[in-house]
Design a protein around this motif. Structure first.
Motif, PDB file in Angstrom:
ATOM      1  N   TYR A   4       0.827  -1.210   0.000  1.00 33.00           N
ATOM      2  CA  TYR A   4       0.000   0.000   0.000  1.00 33.00           C
ATOM      3  C   TYR A   4       0.862   1.261   0.000  1.00 33.00           C
ATOM      4  N   GLU A   5       1.964   1.220   0.733  1.00 35.58           N
ATOM      5  CA  GLU A   5       2.857   2.381   0.743  1.00 35.58           C
ATOM      6  C   GLU A   5       3.383   2.665  -0.659  1.00 35.58           C
ATOM      7  N   LYS A   6       3.675   1.617  -1.404  1.00 35.63           N
ATOM      8  CA  LYS A   6       4.201   1.789  -2.763  1.00 35.63           C
ATOM      9  C   LYS A   6       3.144   2.346  -3.711  1.00 35.63           C
ATOM     10  N   LEU A   7       1.914   1.889  -3.564  1.00 36.15           N
ATOM     11  CA  LEU A   7       0.867   2.274  -4.512  1.00 36.15           C
ATOM     12  C   LEU A   7       0.114   3.536  -4.119  1.00 36.15           C
ATOM     13  N   SER A   8       0.292   3.988  -2.889  1.00 30.93           N
ATOM     14  CA  SER A   8      -0.481   5.145  -2.427  1.00 30.93           C
ATOM     15  C   SER A   8       0.281   6.462  -2.540  1.00 30.93           C
ATOM     16  N   GLN A   9       1.587   6.401  -2.647  1.00 29.06           N
ATOM     17  CA  GLN A   9       2.387   7.620  -2.757  1.00 29.06           C
ATOM     18  C   GLN A   9       2.642   7.928  -4.226  1.00 29.06           C
ATOM     19  N   GLU A  10       2.351   9.140  -4.604  1.00 27.23           N
ATOM     20  CA  GLU A  10       2.349   9.507  -6.025  1.00 27.23           C
ATOM     21  C   GLU A  10       3.679   9.212  -6.715  1.00 27.23           C
ATOM     22  N   LYS A  11       4.784   9.593  -6.074  1.00 24.21           N
ATOM     23  CA  LYS A  11       6.088   9.396  -6.694  1.00 24.21           C
ATOM     24  C   LYS A  11       6.383   7.915  -6.872  1.00 24.21           C
ATOM     25  N   ASN A  12       6.163   7.148  -5.796  1.00 28.51           N
ATOM     26  CA  ASN A  12       6.407   5.712  -5.872  1.00 28.51           C
ATOM     27  C   ASN A  12       5.517   5.048  -6.908  1.00 28.51           C
ATOM     28  N   TYR A  13       4.256   5.478  -6.944  1.00 25.63           N
ATOM     29  CA  TYR A  13       3.306   4.866  -7.871  1.00 25.63           C
ATOM     30  C   TYR A  13       3.702   5.150  -9.319  1.00 25.63           C
ATOM     31  N   THR A  14       4.106   6.376  -9.601  1.00 30.62           N
ATOM     32  CA  THR A  14       4.513   6.730 -10.964  1.00 30.62           C
ATOM     33  C   THR A  14       5.703   5.895 -11.413  1.00 30.62           C
ATOM     34  N   GLU A  15       6.697   5.767 -10.536  1.00 35.99           N
ATOM     35  CA  GLU A  15       7.874   4.955 -10.870  1.00 35.99           C
ATOM     36  C   GLU A  15       7.475   3.501 -11.095  1.00 35.99           C
ATOM     37  N   TYR A  16       6.572   3.023 -10.258  1.00 29.38           N
ATOM     38  CA  TYR A  16       6.158   1.623 -10.349  1.00 29.38           C
ATOM     39  C   TYR A  16       5.419   1.350 -11.658  1.00 29.38           C
ATOM     40  N   ILE A  17       4.561   2.272 -12.084  1.00 30.54           N
ATOM     41  CA  ILE A  17       3.833   2.110 -13.338  1.00 30.54           C
ATOM     42  C   ILE A  17       4.798   2.099 -14.521  1.00 30.54           C
ATOM     43  N   ILE A  18       5.838   2.922 -14.449  1.00 29.55           N
ATOM     44  CA  ILE A  18       6.844   2.929 -15.525  1.00 29.55           C
ATOM     45  C   ILE A  18       7.529   1.568 -15.612  1.00 29.55           C
ATOM     46  N   VAL A  19       7.884   1.021 -14.453  1.00 36.14           N
ATOM     47  CA  VAL A  19       8.519  -0.295 -14.424  1.00 36.14           C
ATOM     48  C   VAL A  19       7.567  -1.357 -14.967  1.00 36.14           C
ATOM     49  N   LEU A  20       6.284  -1.247 -14.618  1.00 39.12           N
ATOM     50  CA  LEU A  20       5.289  -2.188 -15.145  1.00 39.12           C
ATOM     51  C   LEU A  20       5.224  -2.121 -16.673  1.00 39.12           C
ATOM     52  N   SER A  21       5.286  -0.914 -17.190  1.00 42.19           N
ATOM     53  CA  SER A  21       5.241  -0.751 -18.634  1.00 42.19           C
ATOM     54  C   SER A  21       6.425  -1.441 -19.296  1.00 42.19           C
ATOM     55  N   GLN A  22       7.602  -1.275 -18.710  1.00 42.43           N
ATOM     56  CA  GLN A  22       8.797  -1.936 -19.239  1.00 42.43           C
ATOM     57  C   GLN A  22       8.669  -3.454 -19.112  1.00 42.43           C
ATOM     58  N   MET A  23       8.088  -3.892 -18.000  1.00 42.64           N
ATOM     59  CA  MET A  23       7.883  -5.320 -17.800  1.00 42.64           C
ATOM     60  C   MET A  23       6.969  -5.883 -18.879  1.00 42.64           C
ATOM     61  N   GLY A  24       5.930  -5.123 -19.255  1.00 45.11           N
ATOM     62  CA  GLY A  24       5.030  -5.573 -20.305  1.00 45.11           C
ATOM     63  C   GLY A  24       5.761  -5.782 -21.622  1.00 45.11           C
ATOM     64  N   LYS A  25       6.640  -4.862 -21.980  1.00 48.82           N
ATOM     65  CA  LYS A  25       7.412  -4.990 -23.221  1.00 48.82           C
ATOM     66  C   LYS A  25       8.318  -6.215 -23.173  1.00 48.82           C
ATOM     67  N   ARG A  26       8.895  -6.455 -22.006  1.00 49.67           N
ATOM     68  CA  ARG A  26       9.770  -7.620 -21.854  1.00 49.67           C
ATOM     69  C   ARG A  26       8.973  -8.913 -22.018  1.00 49.67           C
ATOM     70  N   LEU A  27       7.783  -8.948 -21.445  1.00 48.46           N
ATOM     71  CA  LEU A  27       6.960 -10.152 -21.523  1.00 48.46           C
ATOM     72  C   LEU A  27       6.533 -10.449 -22.951  1.00 48.46           C
ATOM     73  N   VAL A  28       6.258  -9.408 -23.729  1.00 52.39           N
ATOM     74  CA  VAL A  28       5.897  -9.604 -25.130  1.00 52.39           C
ATOM     75  C   VAL A  28       7.048 -10.257 -25.876  1.00 52.39           C
ATOM     76  N   GLN A  29       8.261  -9.800 -25.601  1.00 51.29           N
ATOM     77  CA  GLN A  29       9.443 -10.348 -26.271  1.00 51.29           C
ATOM     78  C   GLN A  29       9.726 -11.787 -25.840  1.00 51.29           C
ATOM     79  N   GLU A  30       9.380 -12.111 -24.598  1.00 53.72           N
ATOM     80  CA  GLU A  30       9.681 -13.438 -24.065  1.00 53.72           C
ATOM     81  C   GLU A  30       8.418 -14.290 -23.923  1.00 53.72           C
ATOM     82  N   SER A  31       7.392 -13.976 -24.678  1.00 60.75           N
ATOM     83  CA  SER A  31       6.098 -14.646 -24.508  1.00 60.75           C
ATOM     84  C   SER A  31       6.187 -16.164 -24.703  1.00 60.75           C
TER      85      SER A  31
END
Length: 318
Positions: free
Chosen positions: A71-98
């Motif tokens: 909750y601390e990670k997802l509730s703080q704006e700065k942490n959440y923004t960074e986390y969403i960026i990492v998720l986006s990169q993770m999505g691209k990686r998963l497509v390549q390694e599907s």
């Protein structure tokens, strides 16, 4: 108990905070907070229903080592923004390694090819989340199941940003730049159905709670909906009905009045406002009815099951 998880996004040395809280990746912060508070009440030593010392310790560990950090990670704006960026990169990686992605649950495998992935994904997560922390021994398994769904959703999104980006800024007008030839420009895309309003999810939850006679919780949902859309006539009608069931007739009248101001054809308000006014001893114009002293002191039925409003939400009529 070990909290090691080796399925879903956790297989990629990634901590899936959304899975820990049992929410979809595109859940807004308001609903994330609601979900966190529900889990925290379930696991906190002062409110937990578990009785054994071992279970209490497990509940405390789940709360302090998994749920609170998530909750601390997802509730703080700065942490959440960074986390969403990492998720986006993770999505691209998963497509390549599907080709090498491993899925263990039938639900996750079905989600790979199902047409309406958005709706199916949310429904699947909501179903698991209902009992995610009911059995503490199975909580880690539930987190792993949800993380597999998150993994598939990221793959299906083809690595696109999870959050909706702001609209691009319009380029400045330069008089020296020649205007493009618009004669051959493609036609605009066809209009799509209007998306649900911001308050629609609260209204749906409130209606479900009303059907279960959980009026206090329904009122909370409707109050949140009104904060988002104070001019939504349906919000006013529903919360007025909740006030009727709670025998707060003056509050019910206020919201029925608001509903009719916003939508003079609101059938719920048109039906119930005259009954409320009669119960309050008012004429339709709003003036007091002159009647006998006994009638003036008559109180509304507070039984919740009978009287004028008893049958509204399924109560037994007398």
């Amino acid at each position: 108990m070990s909290f090691k998880i080796d399925r879903g996004l956790f297989r990629y040395d990634f901590i899936d905070y959304h899975a820990i809280l049992g929410v979809a990746i595109n859940t807004d912060t308001r609903d994330i907070r609601k979900r966190y508070l529900k889990i925290a009440r379930r696991l906190h030593p002062d409110s937990s229903a578990v009785s054994s010392k071992t279970e209490k310790q497990l509940a405390s560990d789940l709360l302090s080592k998994l749920v609170n950090p998530a909750y601390e990670k997802l509730s703080q704006e700065k942490n959440y923004t960074e986390y969403i960026i990492v998720l986006s990169q993770m999505g691209k990686r998963l497509v390549q390694e599907s080709a090498s992605v491993e899925l263990t649950t039938d639900v996750a495998k079905q989600l790979v090819s199902i047409p309406n992935v958005e709706q199916a994904y949310k429904v699947a997560i909501a179903k698991i989340a209902e009992t995610q922390y009911d059995s503490l021994q199975q909580s880690i398994q539930a987190i792993a199941q949800i993380s597999e769904l998150n993994l598939v959703y990221l793959m299906r999104s083809a690595g696109k940003a999870v959050s909706t980006p702001p609209p691009p800024a319009k380029p400045p007008v330069n008089s020296s730049t020649p205007k493009p030839n618009t004669a051959a420009a493609p036609p605009p895309p066809p209009a799509t159905a209007k998306e649900d309003s911001a308050a629609e999810q609260y209204l749906r939850r409130a209606q479900t709670l009303i059907d279960k006679n959980q009026f206090a919780q329904a009122k909370v949902e409707l109050q949140d909906a009104l904060k988002l859309e104070p001019k939504n006539s349906r919000c006013h009608s529903l919360i007025a009905l909740v006030y009727v069931k709670q025998n707060q007739l003056k509050m019910a009248k206020i919201h029925f009045d608001n509903a009719l101001k916003l939508d003079p054809n609101d059938q719920v308000a048109l039906t119930w406002k005259p009954k409320i006014e009669k119960a309050l001893g008012l004429q339709p114009s709003g003036s007091k009815v002159t009647s006998s002293p006994n009638a003036a002191t008559k109180q509304p039925d507070k039984s919740g099951g009978g009287g004028l409003f008893g049958g509204l939400f399924g109560g037994k009529k007398k």
